[in-house]
Design an enzyme around this catalytic site. Structure first.
Site, PDB file in Angstrom:
ATOM      1  N   GLY A  35      39.457  55.221  42.056  1.00  0.00           N
ATOM      2  CA  GLY A  35      38.774  55.700  40.883  1.00  0.00           C
ATOM      3  C   GLY A  35      39.551  54.582  39.663  1.00  0.00           C
ATOM      4  CG  HIS A  38      38.721  48.025  36.136  1.00  0.00           C
ATOM      5  ND1 HIS A  38      38.232  46.987  36.789  1.00  0.00           N
ATOM      6  CD2 HIS A  38      39.799  48.544  36.556  1.00  0.00           C
ATOM      7  CE1 HIS A  38      39.001  46.740  37.686  1.00  0.00           C
ATOM      8  NE2 HIS A  38      40.029  47.691  37.502  1.00  0.00           N
ATOM      9  CG  ASP A  39      33.609  46.372  32.479  1.00  0.00           C
ATOM     10  OD1 ASP A  39      33.129  47.282  32.560  1.00  0.00           O
ATOM     11  OD2 ASP A  39      33.513  45.421  31.466  1.00  0.00           O
ATOM     12  N   GLY A  40      35.546  45.683  36.586  1.00  0.00           N
ATOM     13  CA  GLY A  40      35.915  44.927  37.801  1.00  0.00           C
ATOM     14  C   GLY A  40      35.349  45.763  38.844  1.00  0.00           C
ATOM     15  CG  HIS A  41      36.674  49.755  39.994  1.00  0.00           C
ATOM     16  ND1 HIS A  41      37.812  49.890  39.085  1.00  0.00           N
ATOM     17  CD2 HIS A  41      37.590  49.783  41.224  1.00  0.00           C
ATOM     18  CE1 HIS A  41      38.860  49.979  39.542  1.00  0.00           C
ATOM     19  NE2 HIS A  41      38.742  50.109  40.919  1.00  0.00           N
ATOM     20  CE  LYS A 154      43.803  43.678  39.975  1.00  0.00           C
ATOM     21  NZ  LYS A 154      45.320  44.038  40.356  1.00  0.00           N
ATOM     22  CD  GLN A 158      43.528  46.728  49.002  1.00  0.00           C
ATOM     23  OE1 GLN A 158      44.460  47.501  48.832  1.00  0.00           O
ATOM     24  NE2 GLN A 158      42.730  46.575  48.133  1.00  0.00           N
ATOM     25  CB  VAL A 181      35.879  41.436  36.649  1.00  0.00           C
ATOM     26  CG1 VAL A 181      35.367  41.579  35.123  1.00  0.00           C
ATOM     27  CG2 VAL A 181      34.685  41.128  37.550  1.00  0.00           C
ATOM     28  CG  MET A 189      39.013  43.602  33.828  1.00  0.00           C
ATOM     29  SD  MET A 189      37.520  44.423  33.414  1.00  0.00           S
ATOM     30  CE  MET A 189      37.027  43.530  31.929  1.00  0.00           C
TER      31      MET A 189
HETATM   32  O1  PAF Z   1      42.324  48.530  46.005  1.00  0.00           O
HETATM   33  C1  PAF Z   1      42.338  49.995  46.075  1.00  0.00           C
HETATM   34  O2  PAF Z   1      41.981  50.304  44.960  1.00  0.00           O
HETATM   35  C2  PAF Z   1      43.080  50.586  47.409  1.00  0.00           C
HETATM   36  O3  PAF Z   1      44.144  50.161  47.718  1.00  0.00           O
HETATM   37  C3  PAF Z   1      42.162  51.087  48.334  1.00  0.00           C
HETATM   38  C4  PAF Z   1      41.358  49.874  48.937  1.00  0.00           C
HETATM   39  C5  PAF Z   1      40.951  51.965  47.770  1.00  0.00           C
HETATM   40  C6  PAF Z   1      42.734  51.886  49.480  1.00  0.00           C
HETATM   41  O4  PAF Z   1      43.194  53.121  48.797  1.00  0.00           O
END
Ligand code: PAF
Length: 283
Positions: A35, A38-41, A154, A158, A181, A189
């Protein structure tokens, strides 16, 4: 007019909704988020939309990837504006479990990733982090069973960890990375940028400047050690407390000593006051 996404908060409701969405051989893309969108999501959602016929976004602030000393309690939670943004992007389904649904009483299983997860970067400073991420992403993949899942570059380590996990565990999910972004001044971001004071916000773009300058020098054939030392100097001079500024093999995240060692990526993590920022760049 945007259509409101469906919202599922229990696993049976998720599966019922997905069964409907999957009718007529739809392909499903998952965008996992915590949650505070932002614009990156939004760029991840748009990539998902281009690559699949149905888009599911998960919103779950995952407690198992935060250490007790970290910001789980204060992590920004902005459900109303998140839901509105996802509606405007034509998302089909929001998967929004609570902690009791994700980790019911008696939950006792954890995925412990190795390889890129032990590259001595984020894991050195946040040893709990990748176990928490791998466990929750493993659950999200088995709950949603998407064809593909989109993660931002970013969080480069991960991205490598979840790509490897999906492959190692035969989860049948293609993990796709999406470019970072940036704000107009280059700051990547991040939901955590809201923690920066106005003074810190002015200094924050130095991280990207140091990354760009170091990548330029490495591409030009400058000495690796001297180039990296120059980047560290820029970051520290701006008032950051540096966790790491390192050049690694872009695929394995193994250390590299020279330009010919393969595709390179420079990764950085540094703190400005109480805010920890991470970023990276391809060389
Ligand atoms: O990058 C994130 O926002 C979190 O690490 C993820 C991948 C949603 C896991 O909780």
């Amino acid at each position: 007019m945007s259509r409101s996404p469906m919202i599922a908060r229990t696993v049976p409701a998720l599966h019922r909704t997905l069964d409907r969405l999957r009718a007529r051989k739809a392909t499903v893309a998952l965008v996992p988020t915590m949650g505070a969108l932002h614009d990156g999501h939004v760029s991840l959602v748009r990539l998902a939309r281009r690559r699949a016929s149905r888009v599911v976004v998960s919103i779950f602030v995952n407690p198992t990837q935060f250490a007790p000393t970290e910001d789980f309690g204060s992590y920004p939670r902005t459900w109303k504006s998140d839901a509105a943004r996802l509606a405007a992007e034509g998302v089909d389904l929001i998967w929004n479990p609570d902690a009791g649904t994700m980790y019911p009483d008696g939950f006792a299983t954890r995925i412990v990733p190795e390889g890129a997860a032990t590259a001595n970067l984020e894991d050195r400073f946040r040893p709990h982090f990748f176990g928490g991420v791998a466990t929750v992403v493993g659950k999200l993949f088995t709950q949603v069973r998407p064809n593909l899942a989109i993660f931002g570059e970013k969080d480069f380590q991960q991205l490598r960890v979840v790509t490897q996990m999906a492959r190692d565990l035969d989860l049948g999910v293609k993990v796709v990375g999406s470019p970072t972004v940036r704000e107009r001044d280059g700051l990547a971001m991040s939901s955590r940028n809201v923690y920066l004071s106005p003074e810190e916000r002015l200094k924050a773009p130095v991280l990207y400047r140091a990354l760009k300058e170091s990548a330029r020098r490495l591409r030009a054939g400058d000495d690796v050690a001297a180039t990296m030392a120059g980047g560290v100097e820029m970051i520290v001079a701006a008032g950051f407390v540096l966790d790491y500024f390192e050049v690694r093999h872009a695929g394995t995240l193994a250390p590299v000593g020279a330009r010919g060692d393969g595709p390179m990526r420079i990764l950085v993590a540094a703190r400005l006051g109480n805010t920890r920022l991470i970023d990276n760049i391809a060389v």
